[in-house]
Scaffold this active site. Sequence first.
Site, PDB file in Angstrom:
ATOM      1  N   HIS A  24       0.602  -1.045   0.029  1.00 29.78           N
ATOM      2  CA  HIS A  24      -0.575   0.323  -0.189  1.00 29.78           C
ATOM      3  C   HIS A  24       0.742   1.692   0.718  1.00 29.78           C
ATOM      4  O   HIS A  24       0.649   2.246  -0.550  1.00 29.78           O
ATOM      5  CB  HIS A  24      -1.228   0.035   1.372  1.00 29.78           C
ATOM      6  N   GLU A  25       1.642   1.494   0.819  1.00 30.23           N
ATOM      7  CA  GLU A  25       2.723   2.406   1.078  1.00 30.23           C
ATOM      8  C   GLU A  25       3.156   2.630  -0.186  1.00 30.23           C
ATOM      9  O   GLU A  25       3.854   3.802  -0.733  1.00 30.23           O
ATOM     10  CB  GLU A  25       4.101   2.660   2.374  1.00 30.23           C
ATOM     11  N   HIS A  28       1.931   4.405  -2.935  1.00 33.91           N
ATOM     12  CA  HIS A  28       2.144   6.135  -2.811  1.00 33.91           C
ATOM     13  C   HIS A  28       3.443   6.546  -3.288  1.00 33.91           C
ATOM     14  O   HIS A  28       3.724   7.487  -3.628  1.00 33.91           O
ATOM     15  CB  HIS A  28       1.606   6.612  -1.600  1.00 33.91           C
TER      16      HIS A  28
END
Length: 370
Positions: A24-25, A28
Site C-alpha cells: 500500500h505504501e 504512494h
Amino acid sequence: MMIHEYLRTLVSFAFVLGVLVTIHELGHYLAARWRGVHVEVFSLGFGPALFRWHDKSGTEWRICPIPLGGYVRPHGFEDPEDATLEQKAAWIPGRTFHDKSVASRAIVILAGPVFNFLLAILLFTILFVSTGQPKVLNQVADVVPNGAAATAGVQKGDELLRIGTHTIKDVPDIQATVTNQPGAQTTVTVRRNGADVDLPLTIGSVTDSTSVAPHGQLGVLFATEAGKPLPLHKAVVAGIAQTWTVSVQTLHGVWQIVTGQHTAKDLGGPLKIAQLSGQVAQYGFASLLSFMALLSVNLGLINLFPIPLLDGGRLVFYVIEAVRGRPVSKRVQEVSFQAGFAVLAGLFLFSTFNDLSSFGLFKWVASLVS
C-alpha cells in the site's frame, strides 16, 4: 494454545500485515516519485524507529515496532499556511506535494489502494497458476438433517436446477435466491439419475447473531471440484475476476450493515486478523496467500471510503477542489479530519471489543468476579 501456535500466529500476522502495508505504501511512494514529489519518510509500522537508513534519493526508510500500519511522508505535505519558516526554508523547489496539480496529488493518494487491488490480482493469479481455481458445484454433497432440503426429499448427489420458476446459474445464485425468501413455500427441481424431479420446498427461516431479520436457508452442503492449474493468461483474467467478485461481495456486506440488514458483530479488528492469520497458516502457504488476497481487497476498499484521514476522504477534497477551482476551506478540512478521527477511533474500539468478545474474554472476567 501451545507456544508454537502463538509463534505461528505472531509470525503469520507480521507477514500478512507487513506485506499488505508495504505494498500500500509502496503505491504512494512510487506515485510520488513519478509525479516529481520528494519522499521524506517511508515507515513500516508506528512508534520509535528500530531500524532506519537513507537511500540515494534522500528518503529515510524506517522499521518501527507497532505493526498496525505505516505511512509515506511526501516533501511539503503540510499546508503552506501551517508551515513554519524553517519548514518553508527547507522546501525543495518543484519537489513539494502541495505545489503539484490536483491531478498529481490525487494520483499519489489513489495509488495506495490501487496497489492493494493489484496485489490481490497477483496473489490470485499465483494461486490459479499453481493450484488452479476450485469450483463449487450445484451438486449436493450432503443434506443437513431436519433442514428444509431434507424435509423436501433432496438427496445426496442431486443437482439443483431450479427454485420455483427461477433457473439456477451457480451456487451464489442459489444462496441469493434462498436468502431472500425465508419461510417461502415453493418447489425445487433437481436432476436425479438423469431425470428431473420436482419437490415441494418450504425454505427454512433462520435468525443468527449477525442478522437483524430472518434469512432463508436450504440446509445442504455443495460439492467442490478441485481446480486444475491454469495457463498464465487465463489465470490473470481469473485473478481480475476474483478480485472484482470479492470487492462486490465486501461492499454488499458493508451495505447490509449500514442498512440494518445485518448487525456489526462480525466486524473484526487487528486481533481477529492475527487469529485468522495463524489459523489459515496451518493449512499451508496457498491458504495464507488466499487470505492475504482477501485482506488486500478489503484494505483497498476501506481506504477508498470517503472518510477524512483515509485516502478516500482526501480524494473527495481534491474532487471538490477540481470542481471549485480552489481548495476546501481550512476550517472545513479541520472539522472533517476531527470527525474522521472520531469515526476511525470508534471503529477501532468497536472492532477490538468484538475481537475480545469472540475470544471469550468478557465471559472469563465475569466468571472471575461472580
